[in-house]
Every structure is written in structure tokens, then in C-alpha cells.
Design a protein around this motif. Structure first.
Motif, short mmCIF file in Angstrom:
data_model
loop_
_atom_site.label_atom_id
_atom_site.label_comp_id
_atom_site.label_asym_id
_atom_site.label_seq_id
_atom_site.Cartn_x
_atom_site.Cartn_y
_atom_site.Cartn_z
N GLY A 181 -44.37 -11.48 5.33
CA GLY A 181 -43.43 -10.95 6.30
C GLY A 181 -43.86 -11.09 7.74
N VAL A 182 -44.86 -11.95 8.01
CA VAL A 182 -45.33 -12.17 9.38
C VAL A 182 -44.73 -13.46 9.92
CG1 VAL A 182 -47.32 -12.51 10.88
CG2 VAL A 182 -47.46 -10.90 8.97
N ALA A 183 -44.06 -13.38 11.06
CA ALA A 183 -43.52 -14.56 11.72
C ALA A 183 -44.40 -14.92 12.91
CB ALA A 183 -42.09 -14.31 12.19
N THR A 184 -44.86 -16.16 12.94
CA THR A 184 -45.62 -16.67 14.08
C THR A 184 -44.76 -17.71 14.78
OG1 THR A 184 -47.72 -16.33 12.91
CG2 THR A 184 -47.74 -17.79 14.83
N VAL A 185 -44.54 -17.51 16.06
CA VAL A 185 -43.70 -18.41 16.85
C VAL A 185 -44.60 -19.15 17.83
CG1 VAL A 185 -41.64 -18.59 18.30
CG2 VAL A 185 -41.87 -16.68 16.69
N VAL A 186 -44.52 -20.49 17.81
CA VAL A 186 -45.34 -21.30 18.71
C VAL A 186 -44.43 -22.22 19.52
CG1 VAL A 186 -47.24 -21.23 17.05
CG2 VAL A 186 -45.74 -23.22 17.10
N ALA A 187 -44.92 -22.63 20.66
CA ALA A 187 -44.20 -23.60 21.47
C ALA A 187 -44.32 -24.98 20.84
CB ALA A 187 -44.76 -23.63 22.88
N ALA A 188 -43.21 -25.68 20.73
CA ALA A 188 -43.26 -27.05 20.22
C ALA A 188 -44.02 -27.91 21.22
CB ALA A 188 -41.86 -27.58 20.00
N GLY A 189 -44.98 -28.68 20.74
CA GLY A 189 -45.74 -29.53 21.64
C GLY A 189 -47.11 -29.84 21.10
N ARG A 190 -47.84 -30.68 21.81
CA ARG A 190 -49.11 -31.20 21.34
C ARG A 190 -50.29 -30.28 21.61
NH1 ARG A 190 -48.50 -37.73 22.67
NH2 ARG A 190 -46.47 -37.94 21.59
N THR A 191 -50.03 -29.14 22.23
CA THR A 191 -51.05 -28.12 22.44
C THR A 191 -50.60 -26.83 21.80
OG1 THR A 191 -51.70 -29.11 24.56
CG2 THR A 191 -52.38 -26.84 24.18
N PHE A 192 -51.48 -26.21 21.03
CA PHE A 192 -51.10 -24.97 20.35
C PHE A 192 -50.96 -23.84 21.36
CE2 PHE A 192 -52.11 -20.95 18.21
CZ PHE A 192 -51.21 -20.99 17.16
N ARG A 193 -49.78 -23.21 21.35
CA ARG A 193 -49.53 -22.08 22.23
C ARG A 193 -48.66 -21.08 21.49
NH1 ARG A 193 -45.85 -20.98 26.65
NH2 ARG A 193 -44.90 -23.04 26.38
N GLN A 194 -49.27 -19.96 21.10
CA GLN A 194 -48.54 -18.93 20.36
C GLN A 194 -47.71 -18.10 21.33
OE1 GLN A 194 -50.54 -16.80 17.13
NE2 GLN A 194 -49.73 -14.87 17.95
N LEU A 195 -46.42 -17.95 20.99
CA LEU A 195 -45.51 -17.20 21.83
C LEU A 195 -45.27 -15.78 21.32
CD1 LEU A 195 -42.81 -19.97 22.41
CD2 LEU A 195 -44.76 -19.41 23.86
N ALA A 196 -45.32 -15.60 20.01
CA ALA A 196 -45.04 -14.28 19.44
C ALA A 196 -45.60 -14.19 18.04
CB ALA A 196 -43.53 -14.01 19.43
N ARG A 197 -45.85 -12.95 17.64
CA ARG A 197 -46.25 -12.66 16.25
C ARG A 197 -45.55 -11.37 15.86
NH1 ARG A 197 -49.93 -9.68 13.36
NH2 ARG A 197 -50.84 -10.69 11.52
N ASN A 198 -44.69 -11.45 14.86
CA ASN A 198 -43.86 -10.31 14.47
C ASN A 198 -44.12 -9.94 13.02
OD1 ASN A 198 -42.11 -10.27 16.99
ND2 ASN A 198 -41.79 -12.35 16.27
#
Length: 362
Positions: free
Chosen positions: A309-326
Motif C-alpha cells: 500500500g505504499v506509493a512512491t512517485v518519482v519524476a520521469a527522467g534520467r536522474t532519480f528524484r522522489q517527489l512523494a511517498r504515500n
């Protein structure tokens, strides 16, 4: 009830399937329509009663209603694997049913159907005599059945087919145990195949981008293959694999292509961004353990939804960048859907519509 089919939307409505255990545990297989704006259930139709289903063993991560419905031209097509397939109108009236394609499943239901012209196509890769099947979507009668002619020990798989076009010619691509096979939509005959040994219990749907088909090769150890599709026919195993990798390859979730990148998450929770054309790894990050849902790409983001039940939202792209964790706190195996700039999420106990004007989730 219990169902891991993903939600689909059309005309301001959400359509789902579920299995409700009654009596001795045999499921009542049902189709539901909900109002998108409010979540109110508009209709709940029994498609196959318990007397026609009976009790059946299945994998602990499966359900009686795992294949996702299809909505097309005012019709809702629901598929329950070996239990049967049906067509309903948008008001919940059953127009036809076909539960005569009885076969021996392993672990229960699996792949979802797709529409190809006047056909409804799905895999029936059972314990014995695996096949790809096409029904006439107007009547439910069998239009063709293409046997999977493969010498493998474990024959069962659960992949969802994919319709592609190569050099102006349509092809239905569907992985099976031992090989991925492309079929002619007209009659189901085999066009080409790529073998991958003893891989079985294939689940991920193929993805097509940049002239490449991306597939997982199944249990017990998955590879992720990129296969060139250029109109060649026959056995293409030795000539058309553009790249392959094992690290981070999914057993269950499908991949998703966004521009020149391919995103994947393994069942153990390793998320990877590949160069879709070459297989080069741009980034690889460990998320929550346990994944079955396929990642969703939308609005410049990639959403990874774990079984816990954990959602991890990342920016699409060649560098990992987490935007949210719910953290939802509920079991979630169904893949996400999008409706009017909001996300639809099915958990074990509820259906959620998530959205709003906030810049970020917390």
C-alpha cells in the motif's frame, strides 16, 4: 468480494469485476459500474453464479477476478479466465456469455483480454494445451484458437496480449512459457517467435516503443528482453534480441516506456530507469519490498504502487528524484488508472479516487 482487476473508465463511469464467496466458498463472479464523480455503485450484475464456478484453488496473490475489463463502443467485456467471458451493455445487462472454454489453470485467473477489430483476444496458457484464443466480440463464439507449440516443462502463463503494427501490418504479441510469439489477428497463425528457454508463469504485458518489444521471461529468474520488430518472420531468437538484462527484471509488473526511457520495478522493489534503445541503466533504487502492480506514467511522473500500500512517485527522467511517498495502509495488487487528472486505486477493501490541487502529496 475479492478482485485484483484494475479499474477502467468511460463516460463518467468506473467498471470493475469481483468475486464474492457464498455458501461453500464458490464465487459469484460479478461486474460493477460506479459513478466516477461520487463512487456510488450504479449497478452490480452477477455474470457467473456459484453453481457455474465451483471452488478452485489459486495463488495467494491471485483472486477470482484478476483480469481487467475492457470498455469499447458501448460494451463492457469481462473475463474471468477459465470461469468464462461475457459482454454487458453500459447498464449492466448481460448480452452474451461463454463459459464453455474450460481448461486447467495453474494458480487461477491471469491475463486480461484486448480488442482487435471484431475479436476479443486473451491468453489461455493453461497447465495443458496452452493457446491464444479469439472470440467474436459480437456473439462470444470462438473465432480462432492458436495452440502454443512449445516444448516446455511448465506450460502455464498469464500474460496480456498487445496489438502492434509493423510495416503497416497488425500483429498480436503475447508471451507464453518458453517464448514470446506474434500472431496474425485474422486467423491466429504464428508470424514469429523468440525463445527464452524454460521461463514460465509469464505475467508482464509486452511494451512496444522505438521498434522494440520489451518483455519479461518469467519464473524462476526473469530476464528483461528488448526484441527488434522489423517485419521478419520465423524464429528470431538468434538475430533480433537487441539487449537483455537480469538485474532489476520484473516477474510480475509490466514495464512502462516514456520517451527514450523504460521504467521497471522488480517484485522485490528495485526500480530501474533504462535507456530503452540500449539497455543502459540511468538509475536504480530500492523501494518498498513487494510489487505486483505495474508502474503508471502520467503528467511527467512515474507511480510505483507496492503490495503493502505504499506509493512512491518519482519524476520521469534520467536522474532519480522522489517527489512523494504515500502510505495507504492497505494491501494493493491492482494497477493504477487515471481519470480526469486523478488516480484510481483499488485496494483489497476499497476503491479510491485520489486527486486535488495540492502541489505535492505527503
Amino acid at each position: 468480494g475479492l478482485g485484483w482487476s484494475s479499474p477502467v473508465t468511460a463516460g463518467g463511469r468506473i467498471f470493475l469485476t469481483t468475486g464474492v464467496a457464498v455458501g461453500d466458498g464458490a464465487p459469484s463472479l460479478r461486474a460493477l459500474a460506479l459513478e466516477l464523480a461520487t463512487g456510488r455503485i450504479l449497478w452490480d450484475t452477477e455474470v457467473f453464479p456459484p453453481a457455474e464456478t465451483g471452488r478452485a484453488s489459486m495463488h495467494k496473490k491471485n483472486s477470482p477476478a484478476s483480469p481487467t475489463p475492457v470498455v469499447h463502443e458501448g460494451r463492457v467485456y469481462v473475463h474471468f479466465g477459465h470461469f468464462g467471458t461475457a459482454c454487458l451493455d453500459l447498464e449492466g445487462k448481460v448480452l452474451w456469455r461463454n463459459n464453455r472454454l474450460r481448461y486447467e489453470p495453474e494458480h487461477g485467473n491471469g491475463g486480461s483480454p484486448i480488442i482487435v477489430g471484431d475479436r476479443l483476444v486473451f491468453s489461455a496458457d493453461a497447465r495443458t494445451d496452452p493457446a491464444l484464443v479469439a472470440l467474436d466480440r459480437r456473439t462470444g463464439e470462438v473465432a480462432w484458437r492458436s495452440a502454443r507449440d512449445l516444448e516446455v516443462r511448465q506450460k502455464f502463463s498469464f500474460a496480456t496480449p498487445l496489438l502492434i503494427e509493423v510495416a503497416g501490418r497488425p500483429q498480436i504479441v503475447c508471451p507464453a512459457s518458453g517464448a514470446v510469439i506474434a500472431h496474425d489477428p485474422a486467423d491466429g497463425r504464428e508470424l514469429w517467435r523468440v525463445r527464452y528457454g524454460g521461463g514460465y508463469s509469464l505475467i508482464p504485458r509486452p511494451v512496444f516503443a522505438h521498434g522494440l518489444i520489451f518483455i519479461g521471461t518469467g519464473y524462476n529468474r526473469a530476464d528483461l528482453l528488448a526484441i527488434r520488430v522489423d517485419g521478419s518472420m520465423g524464429d528470431l531468437t538468434d538475430s533480433h534480441i537487441a539487449w537483455r538484462t537480469t538485474k532489476g527484471a520484473p516477474l510480475t509488473p509490466s514495464t512502462v516506456a516514456v520517451g527514450d526511457e523504460l521504467y521497471a520495478v522488480s517484485d522485490m522493489g528495485v526500480a530501474t530507469c533504462f535507456n530503452a534503445r540500449t539497455g543502459e541503466v540511468y538509475w536504480q533504487e530500492k523501494l518498498e519490498p513487494g510489487y505486483s502492480a505495474s508502474p503508471l506514467a502520467a503528467a511527467g511522473r512515474v507511480y510505483f504502487q507496492s503490495e503493502g500500500g505504499v506509493a512512491t512517485v518519482v519524476a520521469a527522467g534520467r536522474t532519480f528524484r522522489q517527489l512523494a511517498r504515500n502510505e495507504l495502509g492497505e494491501r494493493t495488487l491492482a494497477s493504477l488508472a487515471v481519470a480526469e487528472n486523478t488516480v484510481l486505486l483499488r485496494s483489497e477493501k476499497a476503491l479510491y479516487r485520489i486527486g486535488g490541487n495540492r502541489a505535492s502529496a505527503r
